[in-house]
Design a protein around this motif. Sequence first.
Motif, short mmCIF file in Angstrom:
data_model
loop_
_atom_site.label_atom_id
_atom_site.label_comp_id
_atom_site.label_asym_id
_atom_site.label_seq_id
_atom_site.Cartn_x
_atom_site.Cartn_y
_atom_site.Cartn_z
N MET A 2 -5.62 6.48 -2.46
CA MET A 2 -5.37 5.12 -2.89
C MET A 2 -6.68 4.36 -3.04
SD MET A 2 -2.49 2.76 -1.28
CE MET A 2 -1.57 4.23 -0.90
N ILE A 53 -2.92 -4.88 -10.00
CA ILE A 53 -1.54 -5.39 -9.98
C ILE A 53 -1.49 -6.86 -10.43
CG2 ILE A 53 -0.88 -3.78 -8.13
CD1 ILE A 53 -0.71 -6.26 -6.26
N PHE A 119 0.43 2.32 -12.92
CA PHE A 119 0.96 1.60 -11.75
C PHE A 119 1.21 0.13 -12.04
CE2 PHE A 119 -2.49 -1.17 -10.27
CZ PHE A 119 -3.60 -0.65 -10.93
N PHE A 182 3.21 -0.48 -6.12
CA PHE A 182 2.55 -0.88 -4.86
C PHE A 182 3.29 -2.05 -4.23
CE2 PHE A 182 -0.93 1.32 -7.02
CZ PHE A 182 -1.44 2.09 -5.99
O1 CP3 Z 1 -6.55 2.91 -7.13
C1 CP3 Z 1 -7.43 2.72 -8.00
O2 CP3 Z 1 -8.60 3.06 -7.82
C2 CP3 Z 1 -7.04 2.15 -9.33
C3 CP3 Z 1 -7.27 0.78 -9.53
C4 CP3 Z 1 -6.62 -0.25 -8.61
C5 CP3 Z 1 -7.25 -1.47 -8.29
N1 CP3 Z 1 -6.39 -2.24 -7.61
C6 CP3 Z 1 -8.64 -1.81 -8.68
C7 CP3 Z 1 -9.37 -2.86 -7.92
C8 CP3 Z 1 -5.35 -0.29 -8.01
C9 CP3 Z 1 -4.27 0.79 -7.96
C10 CP3 Z 1 -5.21 -1.57 -7.39
C11 CP3 Z 1 -3.98 -2.02 -6.72
C12 CP3 Z 1 -3.98 -3.31 -6.03
N2 CP3 Z 1 -4.66 -4.46 -6.35
C13 CP3 Z 1 -3.15 -3.59 -4.90
C14 CP3 Z 1 -2.15 -2.65 -4.27
C15 CP3 Z 1 -2.77 -1.62 -3.38
C16 CP3 Z 1 -3.41 -2.18 -2.13
O3 CP3 Z 1 -4.63 -2.00 -2.00
O4 CP3 Z 1 -2.71 -2.76 -1.30
C17 CP3 Z 1 -3.43 -4.93 -4.54
C18 CP3 Z 1 -2.82 -5.67 -3.36
C19 CP3 Z 1 -4.38 -5.48 -5.46
C20 CP3 Z 1 -4.92 -6.86 -5.51
C21 CP3 Z 1 -6.39 -6.90 -5.33
N3 CP3 Z 1 -7.30 -6.47 -6.28
C22 CP3 Z 1 -7.12 -7.38 -4.22
C23 CP3 Z 1 -6.52 -7.94 -2.95
C24 CP3 Z 1 -8.49 -7.24 -4.54
C25 CP3 Z 1 -9.72 -7.74 -3.76
C26 CP3 Z 1 -10.08 -6.96 -2.58
C27 CP3 Z 1 -10.39 -5.50 -2.82
O5 CP3 Z 1 -9.50 -4.68 -2.57
O6 CP3 Z 1 -11.52 -5.15 -3.15
C28 CP3 Z 1 -8.57 -6.62 -5.80
C29 CP3 Z 1 -9.81 -6.24 -6.51
C30 CP3 Z 1 -9.93 -4.82 -6.98
N4 CP3 Z 1 -8.93 -4.12 -7.58
C31 CP3 Z 1 -11.08 -4.00 -6.89
C32 CP3 Z 1 -10.75 -2.79 -7.49
C33 CP3 Z 1 -11.65 -1.62 -7.72
C34 CP3 Z 1 -12.44 -4.44 -6.35
C35 CP3 Z 1 -13.07 -5.27 -7.42
C36 CP3 Z 1 -14.57 -5.27 -7.42
O7 CP3 Z 1 -15.18 -4.31 -7.87
O8 CP3 Z 1 -15.14 -6.29 -7.00
#
Ligand code: CP3
Length: 327
Positions: A2, A53, A119, A182
Amino acid sequence: MMRQAGRFLPQYRALRARHDFLTLCKTPSLAAEVTAQPVDILGVDAAIVFADILLVPEAMGVALRFARGDGPQLEPPVRSSADLDKLSRPDVARSLGYVFETVAEVRRALGTRVPVIGFAGTPWTVAAYLVEGGAAKSFHHLLGWSHRDPAGLARLLARIAEVTHDYLLGQIEAGAQALQLFDTWGGLLDPERFRTLALPALLRALEGLSGRVPLIYYGRGTSHLLPLLRELPIEVLSVDWRLPLDVVRAQIGPRQVLQGNLDPAALLAPPVQIERAVRALVAAGSGGPHIINLGHGMLPMTPVEHACAFVEAAKTHGRCSVPARAR
Ligand code: CP3
């Protein structure tokens, strides 16, 4: 794994230094490049499309921003029935078509090497961010609304479900070979309110998709919901690390494949310990078909060699223990 694309990979960080996160998501050639990085670097068995998401609520007209260190922010938040009028009913081909292009491009680039997983968030989890206006600690806006005006919140969930359905369908049509939903915040609800509030919207989002590609539901903190989750129209139940897989299996029966559930923090231990943890995980999952995975997202400080050790251990100890009926 994940969150296998991004965050902890130096190759991702190098790209990210030149483009902000949303630009990466919205530029299919870059998003496709990031999607393929963990396949090349870690040797994982599937690619998950690089997106987020929260692109769904953005497509519904809410401004999305990823502020450094603060997590995502959605503006304006949606906190009452009256606020529903602010949301648009997007044509997903137009507003989220860049994700479909990414899926198609990744399929072309990866060929038959590994399958591509599309997803979305579940309507409940997307609503959690939309109502709070971003990441939250207590979720009092969301949970307060759920008690004050459940019918109003159900209308918001239904609106998100409509868009999510079209979005998932678009990913299948673009070539996604499996879909993961998710539900990071599904565990906030007790079983009865999960059943009456979150579940109808989830089922609407999945309507007609069953049988087209394998569907994976991921729940975090949802151990108390297993009697409901075992009835979902999905092939794979992905769980967090809170319960051992044999305990989960005993509760859900034989029908679903289990995915999970190593604690992501286990990858901060040295590789010998990671290998031991994978062996224990394989043993715990041996009561039925099992996809080795983490129980939540990769932690950003995970050393790449440790992620590789996890994949290598999974390949060494995993295959031979797959029961014959699941092959
Ligand atoms: O899994 C993968 O690598 C594919 C891409 C993916 C991202 N987000 C890229 C991302 C997937 C499947 C997600 C799902 C996602 N996004 C969820 C569900 C899974 C989980 O982790 O609970 C949720 C809740 C989010 C919302 C989200 N996006 C948050 C809370 C954040 C900030 C904090 C963090 O996790 O870094 C993001 C940003 C995000 N989404 C990043 C990535 C690679 C980091 C962004 C960056 O490079 O600054």
